[in-house]
Scaffold this motif. Structure first.
Motif, short mmCIF file in Angstrom:
data_model
loop_
_atom_site.label_atom_id
_atom_site.label_comp_id
_atom_site.label_asym_id
_atom_site.label_seq_id
_atom_site.Cartn_x
_atom_site.Cartn_y
_atom_site.Cartn_z
N ALA A 60 63.05 74.85 38.97
CA ALA A 60 63.64 75.07 37.64
C ALA A 60 64.32 73.80 37.13
N LEU A 61 65.05 73.11 38.02
CA LEU A 61 65.72 71.87 37.61
C LEU A 61 64.71 70.80 37.24
N PHE A 62 63.63 70.74 37.99
CA PHE A 62 62.58 69.76 37.70
C PHE A 62 61.93 70.05 36.34
N ALA A 63 61.61 71.34 36.11
CA ALA A 63 61.00 71.72 34.84
C ALA A 63 61.93 71.45 33.66
N LEU A 64 63.21 71.77 33.83
CA LEU A 64 64.18 71.50 32.76
C LEU A 64 64.31 70.00 32.49
#
Length: 339
Positions: A60-64
């Motif tokens: 999720a952090l990577f996608a954000l």
């Protein structure tokens, strides 16, 4: 590849990739990075438990970061530069500071777009929330309320472009003397006897014609949220008001509304964020002509029609700056409601 098959393959690969990532990362963590054995077994278990939540958060952090943080940083950079095409066909970006912002603010179209956005901000959230609250209250009092709610909520299932096409037909005008297929002109000609009007070309009023489309869509959203809030009001407070002799209007305005004011604010601010980003309706119905320009449409014109990436990115930053405080306030109120 057929679009349906491509979508199915994408879902399978996406889900499979997530499952594989979580499985392999946990195996690596427990067996290679912090193995729960040897003299440091206890310390490794504690460290693994600290790291494990970040393994789940990483996708999720990577996608954000890729789809949210990076575009914001890149847009800021583009808004401070000028795109220049060299004689050999290569493209460079020269730093110009706030020149793009100055150029944007010198254009009448920008101030027209900003003014229209402010007008949308006043009208659409107010009407959508008011109609949604009214619908929530009235549908809870009738036997076929669930059917009524379904009909009111149905526009939420339509895309903004689809809704724009529907309402463009409602406003359609045929030459005088011919049968009008637009409902509004059919009614107008029938009762007034005047010639049909091109409603979307009438300055000032045409903006309200566009706003009606978004109010029509967002009323269902407001109704669902506010209906849940109304159902959560303790019956004891309403019964006490009835015993004290309060009439239905007093119960509604002095008992119910104060208790759901937090939810009303959340609904209001959520619709406000949608309004600040409105693009599809204006693009599909007027394309910003006849003084209906809004900020998102102005940004699109600069980026993809005028090929002016600097001013277009500056317009995007203005939209982001307008949305951010409302978004923060919305999150704050939502968290306060959860406590």
């Amino acid at each position: 590849m057929h679009p349906a098959l491509l979508g199915l393959v994408t879902i399978i690969m996406g889900v499979g990739g997530c499952v594989g990532y979580f499985w392999l990362s946990n195996i690596a963590l427990d067996n290679f990075i912090y193995p729960p054995r040897g003299p440091n077994a206890g310390r490794n278990i504690n460290r693994a438990n600290i790291v494990r939540p970040w393994l789940f958060l990483f996708p999720a952090l990577f996608a954000l970061s890729v789809y949210l943080a990076y575009p914001v940083v890149e847009t800021i950079r583009l808004s401070l530069t000028e795109r220049v095409t060299q004689s050999d066909g290569s493209t460079t970006y020269d730093f110009v500071g706030f020149a793009n912002y100055a150029q944007m603010m010198a254009e009448d179209k920008f101030w027209e777009a900003l003014g229209n956005n402010m007008m949308w901000l006043i009208v659409v959230p107010a009407l959508s929330t008011a109609f949604g609250l009214l619908a929530a209250q009235l549908t809870d009092r009738i036997g076929w309320g669930s059917i009524a709610k379904s009909l009111i909520f149905m526009p939420m299932a339509i895309s903004f472009v689809g809704a724009a096409v529907i309402w463009k037909l409602v406003y359609d005008a045929r030459p005088p003397g011919t049968e009008q297929i637009g409902i509004l002109n059919a009614i107008y000609v029938w009762f007034s006897g005047n010639e049909p009007q091109q409603w979307l070309t009438v300055p000032f009023w045409n903006s309200f014609m566009l706003m009606i489309v978004l109010v029509w869509i967002q009323t269902g959203f407001a109704m669902v949220i506010l209906s849940a809030a109304l159902r959560g009001i303790p019956e004891e407070t309403v019964e006490a008001a009835i015993v004290d002799g309060a009439n239905p209007f007093q119960i509604f305005f002095k008992i119910k509304i104060p208790q759901i004011m937090g939810t009303i604010v959340v609904v209001w601010t959520t619709i406000t964020i949608v309004v600040l980003k409105v693009f599809d309706i204006v693009f599909a119905m007027t394309n910003g002509q006849w003084e209906t320009q809004v900020l998102a449409n102005y940004m699109y014109d600069k980026l993809f029609r005028a090929n002016d990436w600097g001013v277009g990115s500056a317009a995007a930053m203005v939209i982001m700056l307008l949305v951010t405080p409302i978004l923060v306030w919305n999150v704050y109120n939502a968290r306060k409601e959860m406590k």
